[in-house]
Motif scaffolding. Sequence first.
Motif, PDB file in Angstrom:
ATOM      1  N   VAL A   1       0.839  -1.212   0.000  1.00 12.32           N
ATOM      2  CA  VAL A   1       0.000   0.000   0.000  1.00 12.32           C
ATOM      3  C   VAL A   1       0.868   1.253   0.000  1.00 12.32           C
ATOM      4  O   VAL A   1       0.624   2.194  -0.772  1.00 12.32           O
ATOM      5  CB  VAL A   1      -0.941   0.004   1.221  1.00 12.32           C
ATOM      6  N   PHE A   2       1.903   1.258   0.829  1.00  9.85           N
ATOM      7  CA  PHE A   2       2.787   2.432   0.854  1.00  9.85           C
ATOM      8  C   PHE A   2       3.493   2.625  -0.479  1.00  9.85           C
ATOM      9  O   PHE A   2       3.757   3.755  -0.903  1.00  9.85           O
ATOM     10  CB  PHE A   2       3.817   2.316   1.985  1.00  9.85           C
ATOM     11  N   GLY A   3       3.823   1.525  -1.144  1.00  9.63           N
ATOM     12  CA  GLY A   3       4.431   1.643  -2.470  1.00  9.63           C
ATOM     13  C   GLY A   3       3.533   2.424  -3.412  1.00  9.63           C
ATOM     14  O   GLY A   3       3.974   3.331  -4.113  1.00  9.63           O
ATOM     15  N   ILE A   4       2.269   2.076  -3.391  1.00 12.11           N
ATOM     16  CA  ILE A   4       1.305   2.774  -4.253  1.00 12.11           C
ATOM     17  C   ILE A   4       1.271   4.264  -3.923  1.00 12.11           C
ATOM     18  O   ILE A   4       1.350   5.110  -4.818  1.00 12.11           O
ATOM     19  CB  ILE A   4      -0.098   2.149  -4.067  1.00 12.11           C
ATOM     20  N   LEU A   5       1.167   4.561  -2.635  1.00 15.32           N
ATOM     21  CA  LEU A   5       1.053   5.961  -2.212  1.00 15.32           C
ATOM     22  C   LEU A   5       2.341   6.741  -2.470  1.00 15.32           C
ATOM     23  O   LEU A   5       2.314   7.871  -2.965  1.00 15.32           O
ATOM     24  CB  LEU A   5       0.703   6.032  -0.721  1.00 15.32           C
ATOM     25  N   ASN A   6       3.466   6.152  -2.133  1.00 15.80           N
ATOM     26  CA  ASN A   6       4.737   6.864  -2.229  1.00 15.80           C
ATOM     27  C   ASN A   6       5.209   7.052  -3.664  1.00 15.80           C
ATOM     28  O   ASN A   6       6.085   7.878  -3.925  1.00 15.80           O
ATOM     29  CB  ASN A   6       5.812   6.127  -1.431  1.00 15.80           C
ATOM     30  N   TRP A   7       4.679   6.261  -4.562  1.00 15.66           N
ATOM     31  CA  TRP A   7       5.081   6.381  -5.949  1.00 15.66           C
ATOM     32  C   TRP A   7       4.303   7.477  -6.669  1.00 15.66           C
ATOM     33  O   TRP A   7       4.722   7.957  -7.728  1.00 15.66           O
ATOM     34  CB  TRP A   7       4.850   5.030  -6.649  1.00 15.66           C
ATOM     35  N   PHE A   8       3.203   7.865  -6.073  1.00 11.06           N
ATOM     36  CA  PHE A   8       2.288   8.800  -6.741  1.00 11.06           C
ATOM     37  C   PHE A   8       2.995  10.058  -7.253  1.00 11.06           C
ATOM     38  O   PHE A   8       2.823  10.461  -8.405  1.00 11.06           O
ATOM     39  CB  PHE A   8       1.165   9.179  -5.768  1.00 11.06           C
ATOM     40  N   TYR A   9       3.814  10.651  -6.408  1.00 17.94           N
ATOM     41  CA  TYR A   9       4.443  11.921  -6.791  1.00 17.94           C
ATOM     42  C   TYR A   9       5.402  11.756  -7.968  1.00 17.94           C
ATOM     43  O   TYR A   9       5.746  12.728  -8.637  1.00 17.94           O
ATOM     44  CB  TYR A   9       5.185  12.528  -5.607  1.00 17.94           C
ATOM     45  N   MET A  10       5.835  10.528  -8.214  1.00 12.37           N
ATOM     46  CA  MET A  10       6.804  10.310  -9.284  1.00 12.37           C
ATOM     47  C   MET A  10       6.167  10.378 -10.672  1.00 12.37           C
ATOM     48  O   MET A  10       6.836  10.698 -11.650  1.00 12.37           O
ATOM     49  CB  MET A  10       7.477   8.946  -9.117  1.00 12.37           C
ATOM     50  N   TRP A  11       4.908  10.027 -10.773  1.00 14.97           N
ATOM     51  CA  TRP A  11       4.305   9.974 -12.107  1.00 14.97           C
ATOM     52  C   TRP A  11       3.176  10.970 -12.300  1.00 14.97           C
ATOM     53  O   TRP A  11       2.850  11.319 -13.434  1.00 14.97           O
ATOM     54  CB  TRP A  11       3.793   8.566 -12.407  1.00 14.97           C
ATOM     55  N   HIS A  12       2.592  11.434 -11.209  1.00 16.43           N
ATOM     56  CA  HIS A  12       1.443  12.321 -11.369  1.00 16.43           C
ATOM     57  C   HIS A  12       1.852  13.732 -11.772  1.00 16.43           C
ATOM     58  O   HIS A  12       2.789  14.294 -11.234  1.00 16.43           O
ATOM     59  CB  HIS A  12       0.647  12.391 -10.068  1.00 16.43           C
ATOM     60  N   ARG A  13       1.112  14.294 -12.773  1.00 16.28           N
ATOM     61  CA  ARG A  13       1.303  15.689 -13.161  1.00 16.28           C
ATOM     62  C   ARG A  13      -0.014  16.405 -12.919  1.00 16.28           C
ATOM     63  O   ARG A  13      -1.052  15.950 -13.406  1.00 16.28           O
ATOM     64  CB  ARG A  13       1.700  15.794 -14.637  1.00 16.28           C
ATOM     65  N   PRO A  14       0.035  17.493 -12.149  1.00 12.69           N
ATOM     66  CA  PRO A  14      -1.196  18.177 -11.735  1.00 12.69           C
ATOM     67  C   PRO A  14      -2.081  18.590 -12.915  1.00 12.69           C
ATOM     68  O   PRO A  14      -3.295  18.667 -12.778  1.00 12.69           O
ATOM     69  CB  PRO A  14      -0.677  19.415 -11.000  1.00 12.69           C
ATOM     70  N   ASP A  15      -1.436  18.821 -14.076  1.00 12.34           N
ATOM     71  CA  ASP A  15      -2.191  19.350 -15.207  1.00 12.34           C
ATOM     72  C   ASP A  15      -2.577  18.274 -16.217  1.00 12.34           C
ATOM     73  O   ASP A  15      -3.029  18.584 -17.311  1.00 12.34           O
ATOM     74  CB  ASP A  15      -1.363  20.439 -15.901  1.00 12.34           C
ATOM     75  N   ARG A  16      -2.360  17.024 -15.846  1.00 19.25           N
ATOM     76  CA  ARG A  16      -2.618  15.953 -16.820  1.00 19.25           C
ATOM     77  C   ARG A  16      -3.224  14.750 -16.116  1.00 19.25           C
ATOM     78  O   ARG A  16      -2.900  14.463 -14.968  1.00 19.25           O
ATOM     79  CB  ARG A  16      -1.312  15.503 -17.478  1.00 19.25           C
ATOM     80  N   GLY A  17      -4.078  14.022 -16.799  1.00 23.81           N
ATOM     81  CA  GLY A  17      -4.595  12.784 -16.258  1.00 23.81           C
ATOM     82  C   GLY A  17      -5.527  12.987 -15.073  1.00 23.81           C
ATOM     83  O   GLY A  17      -6.080  14.066 -14.876  1.00 23.81           O
TER      84      GLY A  17
END
Lengths: 189, 189
Positions: A152-168
């Motif tokens: 679960v932490f892997g999922i949460l902690n990885w978020f900032y690596m791929w998420h772009r506020p203006d996309r998706g």
Amino acid sequence: MPRGIAKDHDEKRAAIRKGAAGYFARHGYDRASMTGAARECGVSKALIYHYYDSKEALLFDILSTHLSELEEVLEEARDEGLPGLIRATLMAYENADAEHKLQLDALATLPAELQTPLIHSQRNLVAIMSDAVAKERGDLSPDRLRAVTMTVFGILNWFYMWHRPDRGLSRADYAALAADFVRGGIAAA
Amino acid sequence: MPRGIAKDHDEKRAAIRKGAAGYFARHGYDRASMTGAARECGVSKALIYHYYDSKEALLFDILSTHLSELEEVLEEARDEGLPGLIRATLMAYENADAEHKLQLDALATLPAELQTPLIHSQRNLVAIMSDAVAKERGDLSPDRLRAVTMTVFGILNWFYMWHRPDRGLSRADYAALAADFVRGGIAAA
DNA sequence: AACACTCTTGACCGCATGGTCGGTTTTATG
DNA sequence: CATAAAACCGACCATGCGGTCAAGAGTGTT
């Protein structure tokens, strides 16, 4: 008695903390210079050393503050169950991606004495999440409970690596997706 | 005609690459010195500069080699479905945790021209995983497909951060657990 | 107004680092 | 065996870094 510290002392310290966190995260803690951090904050390097004893002390304050806030948030969301914790965590990272990134890859550069209290906080966060997992799957062995919690932490902690506020997906949308994903995943593990 | 390069040139280069990768990962790329890496490899610093033009070139070779191997492995496991990919990925990290760690937190320190081909490899890995996810859930929108794919990578990429070889689940056991978790998660997302 | 202390700075210092250089040894080729 | 390049090294260099310092400006207290 002469004058004490200024009334806006804490605000200025916080501004430096925030500015430096962004600069450190963007350039990488080791590579980022104090001179650069100072410029980012619009002050002289010497002034940072007026508020902080060292680069390490500054990093420690950044991480310590971040983890404390995170602990507070999770402690509050404790009885909303796993989906609530997931949502609360992802939302708490809003405007704190820099601090989060630093926590993940710069904490290890601190000397052991400074790491200890931070790791203690981390363990507390893990324990909160682990309890929520155990509430849904009381049958898991300790080893598997730990593995699932870390998943679960892997999922949460990885978020900032791929998420772009203006996309998706938006942060909130992903929080919902992640909560569903984890629910299904835990049931199947 | 004088002598060409030695027949064991590639092996020695590989030894330096491997030794340096471990040293860089243990100390952090920026903090780790070339002098230290040389000592770790049992050679002089000047010799590393005989095999590599710069610290950056060495890092690039480490990451490039690692990503190529990973691409090969995943390409091969492509038609084993999602569980096969998950298992293959986790197993490929065996003895390559250092390279993996470097990929995650030192790639960004390279100049853009050097990053480009590496990011291209990463995208290929993501595409392979994404296809496997799409095969199980053809109904997902592009945004949600991407989010789910990245969720899977979060699980895999976080593994090296918490797993200890001598404690808890084995790598293979976790691969099975992760495959189950992802299966359930994808169905529920 | 005088004081004492905080706030703020530009100039400076010692040191570790990435990288270079001149030279010696080793080895494939002719 | 002669030779030319590769393989290898210890010593050196320039730069940028974390951190210090001496001094000035600003401000709450008496």
